[in-house]
Design a protein around this motif. Structure first.
Motif, mmCIF file in Angstrom:
data_model
loop_
_atom_site.group_PDB
_atom_site.id
_atom_site.type_symbol
_atom_site.label_atom_id
_atom_site.label_comp_id
_atom_site.label_asym_id
_atom_site.label_seq_id
_atom_site.Cartn_x
_atom_site.Cartn_y
_atom_site.Cartn_z
ATOM 1 N N TRP A 57 21.662 73.476 70.687
ATOM 2 C CA TRP A 57 22.681 73.123 69.689
ATOM 3 C C TRP A 57 23.079 71.654 69.828
ATOM 4 O O TRP A 57 23.220 70.943 68.821
ATOM 5 C CB TRP A 57 23.896 74.023 69.855
ATOM 6 N N ASN A 58 23.225 71.205 71.051
ATOM 7 C CA ASN A 58 23.570 69.802 71.273
ATOM 8 C C ASN A 58 22.461 68.868 70.803
ATOM 9 O O ASN A 58 22.745 67.788 70.264
ATOM 10 C CB ASN A 58 23.868 69.571 72.757
ATOM 11 N N CYS A 59 21.216 69.272 70.980
ATOM 12 C CA CYS A 59 20.102 68.486 70.436
ATOM 13 C C CYS A 59 20.212 68.401 68.911
ATOM 14 O O CYS A 59 19.888 67.369 68.309
ATOM 15 C CB CYS A 59 18.758 69.099 70.831
ATOM 16 N N GLY A 60 20.667 69.485 68.302
ATOM 17 C CA GLY A 60 20.867 69.467 66.859
ATOM 18 C C GLY A 60 21.902 68.445 66.438
ATOM 19 O O GLY A 60 21.749 67.769 65.404
ATOM 20 N N GLN A 61 22.957 68.292 67.230
ATOM 21 C CA GLN A 61 23.963 67.279 66.917
ATOM 22 C C GLN A 61 23.401 65.875 67.094
ATOM 23 O O GLN A 61 23.760 64.945 66.358
ATOM 24 C CB GLN A 61 25.195 67.478 67.798
ATOM 25 N N PHE A 62 22.515 65.719 68.053
ATOM 26 C CA PHE A 62 21.843 64.434 68.228
ATOM 27 C C PHE A 62 20.976 64.115 67.011
ATOM 28 O O PHE A 62 20.964 62.976 66.513
ATOM 29 C CB PHE A 62 21.003 64.471 69.500
ATOM 30 N N ALA A 63 20.272 65.121 66.520
ATOM 31 C CA ALA A 63 19.447 64.929 65.327
ATOM 32 C C ALA A 63 20.305 64.540 64.122
ATOM 33 O O ALA A 63 19.936 63.662 63.335
ATOM 34 C CB ALA A 63 18.652 66.201 65.030
ATOM 35 N N ILE A 64 21.450 65.178 63.980
ATOM 36 C CA ILE A 64 22.354 64.843 62.876
ATOM 37 C C ILE A 64 22.792 63.388 62.974
ATOM 38 O O ILE A 64 22.838 62.665 61.966
ATOM 39 C CB ILE A 64 23.567 65.791 62.876
ATOM 40 N N ALA A 65 23.092 62.931 64.184
ATOM 41 C CA ALA A 65 23.494 61.529 64.355
ATOM 42 C C ALA A 65 22.367 60.578 63.972
ATOM 43 O O ALA A 65 22.592 59.557 63.311
ATOM 44 C CB ALA A 65 23.931 61.290 65.800
ATOM 45 N N LEU A 66 21.137 60.925 64.357
ATOM 46 C CA LEU A 66 19.997 60.044 64.067
ATOM 47 C C LEU A 66 19.631 60.019 62.589
ATOM 48 O O LEU A 66 18.852 59.160 62.162
ATOM 49 C CB LEU A 66 18.785 60.464 64.905
ATOM 50 N N ARG A 67 20.197 60.940 61.811
ATOM 51 C CA ARG A 67 19.965 60.895 60.364
ATOM 52 C C ARG A 67 20.503 59.594 59.753
ATOM 53 O O ARG A 67 20.164 59.258 58.626
ATOM 54 C CB ARG A 67 20.643 62.091 59.698
ATOM 55 N N LEU A 68 21.323 58.877 60.482
ATOM 56 C CA LEU A 68 21.765 57.562 60.020
ATOM 57 C C LEU A 68 20.590 56.602 59.906
ATOM 58 O O LEU A 68 20.647 55.640 59.143
ATOM 59 C CB LEU A 68 22.807 56.996 60.997
ATOM 60 N N LEU A 69 19.491 56.906 60.637
ATOM 61 C CA LEU A 69 18.339 55.993 60.675
ATOM 62 C C LEU A 69 17.084 56.558 60.032
ATOM 63 O O LEU A 69 16.271 55.794 59.500
ATOM 64 C CB LEU A 69 18.015 55.621 62.128
#
Length: 466
Positions: free
Chosen positions: A309-321
């Motif tokens: 789940w935490n990896c999913g939040q990391f992926a959401i953050a990287l959607r900025l790029l």
């Protein structure tokens, strides 16, 4: 047998300064009433060229926090956000710690020295910025046990008692105070990226991705991974690989971290920040470490899901790029990577040579069944059945064809394994608290290091730091 950390000369290097304008705030250490050295980790101090410091020098640097030569002129309290028990909190940051110094180890890898209990910062909120001595002792025990069991963990580098009386609602007060320094490869968290997303700081996100790839390098993504040339996608794969292995290593160790919030997830893949941790008294997926985890969100058996789940939040953050599909493709690797890591690490602790993912998965299932039925602690189970010895019935059948590794260390001829159940933790603390007797702690650390030598080098995880 496990090799000692490779000795190195002191080589200061502070790449964090390229990000300092926006990633943190310069702060001043607290001025403590006293600084009494209680623990220094010369084993790992040698790996960064600091083992030759005298006790007086050590205390000036890690009790008064005089800057190390050629290093950061002022400590840096890092800024981040995070999900705490799945609730987003934008008011986080280093509230009782900071990044004190950076340097290279013998292999040229970046190492950070960060603190806990070093005073108030702009992110302290209502906290006093302090650490209890008991909390510091508990972190020594957690990191030494985990390192011995092959977990990629921060190292407790120093503990200095500071002479203040602290009041805490969750332990008898007043209680003694300390400042702790930990050694790790980095202090960049998933929550660091979440903050940049929330503030829409795209250029800073680009800089942070580049920093992480440069300072925490690893193997490239699979050849068929979409978007594998994109820096953010490369970092996503590394974090997924590291988190899958970290989750597996906790499960094999029988360890419950307790607080798996995104601000406690280091993108270097290291386990760190030990609060209400526990080791299992018996194999119980529902076992929780934190008294305030009323729903069992971070129970032992839910830790892999929490890190996913935490990896999913990391992926959401990287959607900025980058777009979502290549990030989702990286996320989909978590499950298979976790299962491979469980098998690889399980065989390592059991003292048998891996036979591949399918066979190892069947072995793990048979062992879990035996653990559940017997009620044995994981420590006792792995010790008793080291190399397949003493196995009967379905467990013996599952071990058929597995070759035992050579075990010549005297540890395996002992009567019982080392363990770290809460009763022993409390007894070690009571000796310090009631009699100022540090011998039980010293003896326990030495015993855990012997156990680590007996286990030998753990298997290299996917995404390992290069």
């Amino acid at each position: 047998m496990r090799a000692e950390p490779q000795a190195a000369s002191y080589r200061p290097d502070t790449p964090i300064e390229s990000l300092a304008d926006w990633i943190g705030d310069p702060v001043d250490p607290a001025d403590f009433p006293k600084t009494e050295l209680r623990f220094r980790n010369d084993r790992h101090a040698a790996s960064v060229g600091l083992a030759e410091l005298s006790d007086a020098e050590w205390t000036r640097h890690f009790g008064r926090f005089e800057p190390l030569e050629g290093n950061l002129p002022r400590p840096l309290a890092l800024r981040y956000h995070g999900h705490q028990f799945r609730v987003y909190n934008p008011d986080l940051g280093d509230g009782r710690g900071y990044l004190f110094a950076q340097m290279r180890d013998a292999e040229g890898r970046l190492m950070d020295l960060g603190t806990k209990g070093s005073g108030q910062t702009p992110w302290s909120r209502e906290g006093d910025g302090r650490l209890t001595l008991k909390g510091a002792v508990r972190e020594i025990l957690a990191t030494e046990m985990l390192e011995a069991l092959g977990v990629n963990t921060s190292k407790t580098f120093s503990v200095v008692e500071t002479g203040e009386e602290l009041w805490r609602s969750d332990e008898p007060s007043p209680t003694r105070s300390a400042v702790m320094t930990r050694l790790s490869h980095g202090h960049i968290r998933i929550g660091t990226f979440q903050r940049l997303l929330a503030l829409e700081e795209k250029e800073h996100m680009v800089q942070l991705v580049d920093y992480c790839l440069a300072q925490f390098p690893g193997p490239p993504p699979p050849e068929d991974a979409p978007g594998r040339e994109e820096p953010a996608v490369r970092l996503m794969h590394l974090v997924v690989e590291r988190m899958a292995d970290l989750a597996a290593s906790w499960m094999v160790a029988g360890f419950v971290h307790g607080v798996l919030n995104t601000d406690n997830m280091n993108v270097s893949g290291e386990s760190f920040d030990y609060g209400p941790w526990r080791f299992l008294p018996k194999w119980d997926p529902g076992f929780t470490a934190a008294y305030f985890d009323h729903q069992g969100l971070y129970a032992f058996g839910r830790q892999p899901e929490a890190l996913h789940w935490n990896c999913g939040q990391f992926a959401i953050a990287l959607r900025l790029l980058v777009d979502a599909p290549p990030l989702i493709a990286a996320m989909e690797r978590f499950g298979p990577l976790y299962m491979e890591a469980i098998g690889r690490r399980w065989c390592w602790r059991l003292g048998v040579a891996s036979r591949g993912a399918e066979a190892d998965a069947a072995l793990v299932a048979a062992c879990e069944k035996a653990l559940t039925e017997s009620g044995a602690s994981p420590d006792a189970f792995f010790f008793t059945h080291r190399g397949g010895r003493g196995a009967q019935g379905p467990l013996a059948e599952a071990l058929d064809g597995y070759a035992a590794v050579e075990d010549s260390h005297e540890y395996w001829a002992g009567e019982a394994p080392q363990s770290m159940l809460i009763e022993e933790v409390e007894a070690i603390w009571s000796a310090i608290d009631e009699r100022d007797d540090w011998l039980p702690l010293t003896e326990k650390v030495a015993a855990l290091r012997r156990m680590g030598e007996a286990h030998g080098e753990p298997p290299s995880p996917a995404g390992h730091l290069q």
